[in-house]
Write an enzyme that holds these catalytic residues in place. Structure first.
Site, PDB file in Angstrom:
ATOM      1  N   THR A  37     -40.594  13.783  17.063  1.00  0.00           N
ATOM      2  CA  THR A  37     -41.288  12.485  17.071  1.00  0.00           C
ATOM      3  C   THR A  37     -40.651  11.668  18.177  1.00  0.00           C
ATOM      4  OG1 THR A  37     -41.571  12.651  14.666  1.00  0.00           O
ATOM      5  CG2 THR A  37     -41.922  10.488  15.661  1.00  0.00           C
ATOM      6  N   SER A 131     -18.919  20.180   9.891  1.00  0.00           N
ATOM      7  CA  SER A 131     -18.547  19.573   8.611  1.00  0.00           C
ATOM      8  C   SER A 131     -17.926  18.206   8.832  1.00  0.00           C
ATOM      9  CB  SER A 131     -17.572  20.467   7.853  1.00  0.00           C
ATOM     10  OG  SER A 131     -17.233  19.873   6.612  1.00  0.00           O
ATOM     11  N   LYS A 185     -18.522  28.488   7.770  1.00  0.00           N
ATOM     12  CA  LYS A 185     -18.989  27.201   7.226  1.00  0.00           C
ATOM     13  C   LYS A 185     -19.488  27.376   5.793  1.00  0.00           C
ATOM     14  CE  LYS A 185     -20.396  22.848   7.292  1.00  0.00           C
ATOM     15  NZ  LYS A 185     -21.398  22.683   6.247  1.00  0.00           N
ATOM     16  N   HIS A 188     -16.495  27.634   3.641  1.00  0.00           N
ATOM     17  CA  HIS A 188     -15.958  26.260   3.563  1.00  0.00           C
ATOM     18  C   HIS A 188     -16.694  25.474   2.488  1.00  0.00           C
ATOM     19  CE1 HIS A 188     -16.630  21.998   4.528  1.00  0.00           C
ATOM     20  NE2 HIS A 188     -15.416  21.957   5.042  1.00  0.00           N
ATOM     21  N   ASN A 189     -18.029  25.532   2.497  1.00  0.00           N
ATOM     22  CA  ASN A 189     -18.805  24.775   1.517  1.00  0.00           C
ATOM     23  C   ASN A 189     -18.586  25.300   0.106  1.00  0.00           C
ATOM     24  OD1 ASN A 189     -19.788  23.556   3.836  1.00  0.00           O
ATOM     25  ND2 ASN A 189     -21.904  23.574   3.153  1.00  0.00           N
ATOM     26  N   GLU A 192     -15.428  23.961  -1.017  1.00  0.00           N
ATOM     27  CA  GLU A 192     -15.684  22.541  -1.321  1.00  0.00           C
ATOM     28  C   GLU A 192     -16.227  22.398  -2.744  1.00  0.00           C
ATOM     29  OE1 GLU A 192     -19.288  19.760   0.100  1.00  0.00           O
ATOM     30  OE2 GLU A 192     -17.993  20.401   1.747  1.00  0.00           O
TER      31      GLU A 192
END
Length: 491
Positions: A37, A131, A185, A188-189, A192
């Site tokens: 957009t 992150s 990643k 990592h999550n 977490e």
């Protein structure tokens, strides 16, 4: 046409994209911004980016034309088909050696595929974990790039300057080949998820068990944040607990106990099952969120199913709180141990050359799981890059040994109270299983052979004429079965 001036392009002007552009601009890089957009491009240039070197583009062709070679373009768009769609739009305008970087939360198999597809066309692909949320993107995230190794020299300066810095070192380094960046990643999550669940269980024990108020619990968390548990998540949890609604009540007590999730924790649990690795704590953290989501059913169960009679705690509260700190620390060690075991196994399977000390270093700042603790993990892998488990490192071995008594007391007391501790409990169960020379899997193998002729192997030193070492053995347990095995035993 004037010479290209853009150091890097970025597609996607949601909050993360805007903040990352402003961050790179602050570090002295000229960024060219584009959004599907295009009115968002003009709005961004007239407002947040006003007075900066940031350039705008109103088409893919214009974006590419404004970039220095090799062109570097970050995609910060919704993971999935949108990433592939933008790659297809970019391809006609790119030349050999140009680099497409996916900075979204993509699933690592997609990054493996995209790396291979683009390299076959002479282009380079990077799948990078990002992150730290909005603030991290603006002031310094943890960046985990992987993909085409040839891309790293071209993006290294920008990425390491943009990333968070800890003790003068960037929280960014090359992770590995193909999908390694997004895989790390994902893990990592998953970690977490585990850290958050452990903190939630500690809160539950202090509130329901000891009957403490949110302010009292916040003070405990603030004290913990000055020691071995010093971390972003402990810090923000203390702030959350102290935050009051307009009527003076802690806002957290008014939040519905149904947790959401975007899928990366589930991806980690599935990856662990696929790899045959016991990443139990992340799995339990995912299931705890699933259990929280059936709120209406839990309300009915609370009225229909009785638990133990609640007793007032009569012990030493200070000792109990110290024990809880140690239980949280030990459980966290187990969670990271499991996460690194999973990465090690996947790297072996996919031929990735992961730098485990570098991964821990990338997580020390800028990201959600940043903590002092990660410096200790970095040190452990610097001492031995081939470390099988954090529990074999002297620092972590001693830390868990010190925590053991309190860890066990906390879980025992929570069981007596009827307070669920899925993450604490599975961490201890893994620890006890991992340190067991013999586990009862002999019974499982006997059962499998009894009902399905799935065979077993004999324990070293227990061989005889019938039970031969190294062979897949089937026994006719009842005298009525046959002697043909259904399948061989898989070690």
């Amino acid at each position: 046409m004037s010479a290209p001036i853009g150091d890097i392009g970025l597609i996607g002007l949601a909050v993360m994209g805007q903040n990352l552009i402003l961050n790179m601009n602050d570090k002295g890089f000229t960024v060219v911004a584009y959004n599907r957009t295009v009115s968002k491009v003009d709005h961004f240039l007239a407002n947040e980016a006003k007075g900066t070197k940031i350039q705008g583009a109103h088409s893919i062709e214009e974006l590419v034309s404004k970039l220095k070679k090799p062109r570097k373009i970050i995609l910060l768009v919704k993971a999935g088909p949108a990433v592939d769609a933008f790659i297809q739009q970019l391809e006609p305008y790119l030349e050999k050696g140009d680099i497409i970087i996916d900075g979204g939360n993509s699933h690592y198999p997609d990054s493996i595929r995209r790396t291979k597809e683009l390299e076959a066309k002479g282009l380079l692909f990077v799948g990078s974990g990002v992150s730290g949320g909005e603030e991290g993107a603006r002031y310094g995230p943890s960046l985990m790039p992987g993909g085409s190794p040839a891309a790293w020299p071209a993006i290294k300066e920008i990425f390491q300057a943009t990333a968070a810095q800890v003790n003068g070192e960037p929280c960014c380094d090359w992770v590995g080949e193909t999908g390694a960046g997004h895989y790390v990643k994902m893990v990592h999550n998953g970690i977490e998820y585990g850290d958050m669940q452990l903190i939630a269980e500690a809160y539950d024990i202090l509130k329901r068990g000891l009957g403490l108020s949110e302010d009292e619990i916040a003070d405990i968390f603030l004290a913990w944040n000055k020691g071995v548990l010093d971390s972003f998540l402990i810090d923000i949890t203390a702030n959350i607990l102290k935050f009051k609604d307009d009527d003076g009540e802690p806002l957290v007590t008014k939040i519905l106990d149904k947790a959401g999730q975007k899928g990366t924790g589930k991806w980690t649990a599935i990856a662990a099952l696929d790899a045959g690795m016991p990443v139990t704590l992340i799995g339990e953290a995912v299931f705890a969120r699933c259990l929280s989501s059936i709120k209406e059913e839990r309300v009915r169960a609370s009225k229909a199913i009785a638990g133990p009679q609640k007793e007032v705690f009569k012990g030493d509260k200070k000792q109990f709180i110290d024990d809880l700190e140690q239980a949280l620390y030990a459980s966290k060690i187990i969670s990271y141990t499991q996460g690194f075991m999973l990465m090690r196994e996947t790297a072996k399977e996919l031929g990735w050359n992961l730098n485990y000390a570098g991964i821990a270093q990338m997580w020390r700042g800028g990201c959600i799981i940043k903590s002092v603790f990660l410096g200790d993990i970095t040190s452990a892998y610097h001492k031995s890059g081939k470390l099988e488990s954090l529990l074999f490192d002297d620092f972590f071995n001693k830390a868990v040994q010190k925590a053991q008594p309190g860890w066990r007391r906390i879980i025992a007391q929570a069981v007596l109270w009827g307070i669920p501790t899925p993450a604490f409990s599975t961490a201890l169960a893994f620890f006890d299983g991992y340190r067991s020379e013999v586990v009862p899997a002999n019974i499982l193998q006997a059962q499998r052979d009894y009902f399905g002729a799935h065979t077993f192997r004999v324990m070293p030193g227990k061989e005889n004429a019938k039970l031969k070492a190294g062979e897949d053995i089937h026994i006719n347990w009842t005298g009525r079965g046959g002697n043909v095995a259904a399948s061989t035993y898989i070690a």
